[in-house]
Design an enzyme around this catalytic site. Sequence first.
Site, PDB file in Angstrom:
ATOM      1  N   CYS A 187      53.279  24.268  51.672  1.00  0.00           N
ATOM      2  CA  CYS A 187      52.964  25.677  51.932  1.00  0.00           C
ATOM      3  C   CYS A 187      54.144  26.384  52.595  1.00  0.00           C
ATOM      4  O   CYS A 187      54.455  26.113  53.769  1.00  0.00           O
ATOM      5  CB  CYS A 187      51.725  25.756  52.831  1.00  0.00           C
ATOM      6  SG  CYS A 187      51.297  27.434  53.315  1.00  0.00           S
TER       7      CYS A 187
ATOM      8  N   CYS B  30      53.126  28.773  55.482  1.00  0.00           N
ATOM      9  CA  CYS B  30      52.767  28.068  56.724  1.00  0.00           C
ATOM     10  C   CYS B  30      54.008  27.537  57.437  1.00  0.00           C
ATOM     11  O   CYS B  30      54.105  27.618  58.665  1.00  0.00           O
ATOM     12  CB  CYS B  30      51.862  26.863  56.430  1.00  0.00           C
ATOM     13  SG  CYS B  30      50.539  27.178  55.269  1.00  0.00           S
ATOM     14  N   ASP B  31      54.932  26.964  56.689  1.00  0.00           N
ATOM     15  CA  ASP B  31      55.970  26.150  57.321  1.00  0.00           C
ATOM     16  C   ASP B  31      57.396  26.684  57.152  1.00  0.00           C
ATOM     17  O   ASP B  31      58.326  26.128  57.743  1.00  0.00           O
ATOM     18  CB  ASP B  31      55.916  24.718  56.750  1.00  0.00           C
ATOM     19  CG  ASP B  31      54.591  24.045  57.069  1.00  0.00           C
ATOM     20  OD1 ASP B  31      54.022  24.350  58.136  1.00  0.00           O
ATOM     21  OD2 ASP B  31      54.115  23.237  56.255  1.00  0.00           O
TER      22      ASP B  31
END
Length: 320
Positions: A148, A151-152
């Site tokens: 992701c 997200c990261d």
Amino acid sequence: MSQDKIRDNINKHIYENIIIGGGPAGLTAGLYLSRSRVDVLLLEKGFSGGQVNLTETIENYPGFPEGILGPELMQRFEQQAVKFGLKIMNTNVSEIYPDDQESKRVFVIKTDDGNFYSRSVIIATGGEASKLKVPGEEEFIGRGVSYCGTCDGAFFKDREIVVVGGGDTALEEALFLTRFASKVTIIHRRDELRATKILQERAFHNPKIHFSWSSIVLSIIGKTQVEAVQLKNVKTEKITILPCQGVFVFTGYRPNYPLLGDLEARLVNENGYIITDDNMQARVEGIFACGDVRAKGLRQVVTACGEGATAAFFVEAFLK
Ligand code: NAP
């Protein structure tokens, strides 16, 4: 309520709502419904938390400026829902179908622990990114391996990373990741991308994006964090090592849900996701869906929570 008590109810009780899946969407729906004193049961096959349990630190869930560990956040979700009376049972749901014996609509939820019955159902079973299934992948999840970008990505500022896959998701995420990374190498197993032309054009014109064509990842290498990937060119069979600090895998994503029998054709789109309206109502009355299993554009904890709350609100309206 203890699991034994809940098991006693099998075959005897028609719940007002059953939630399937204990990730952020399901637990939020459970919090709202139990707080509204709806007779609700949540069924989860493993630990509560779903995919979030695989995420080390979540930095983009509001209220935690220092970030919070994924499993810890999910434990807090569960505690909060249970505090308001949510009953959670750990069992695998295999099938959902309407009970034709009942005059009023009732759904049968078939599980490894027998059948449960409910007037409405929230499907919050999430989904799962396809894995490469190569050495080092599992070991480095959260330590360089990610599924992701949203997200990261921010963890990879000025780092060199690789993106695996050649579809729309891989290219969109690679373009997004150029905001952080100094270099993004797209590793694709063929010499032609699957992604739409406009995304291809954008990627080809982006100076930070490079390509490793006709290549597959053999292994992910590192000591405590990702340090490199071992690649094989499928045409020349040549094996090379590409140093990098991050490996983002976008080789497909699969929604999870139990067997839906005749309902499936009405509920699910061509990519396998459940279609709902803005109220999370699916295309069969009494069935709602929220979180990653839904057909939508953004899959995040915060969106799953909003959808869980919305589903709960409209379940209540439906029950009335
Ligand atoms: P996808 O289109 O199925 O692409 C998966 C990519 O991963 C393909 O390039 C595939 O290679 C590669 N791949 C699959 N298994 C692999 C493996 N084991 N090792 C290495 N590479 C592997 O998946 P997606 O990109 O997630 O897209 C899913 C659907 O959502 C598509 O219909 C897509 O159009 C849609 N989508 C649309 C948008 C948008 O419109 N903005 C954005 C994202 C996704 P091959 O090409 O060789 O098969």
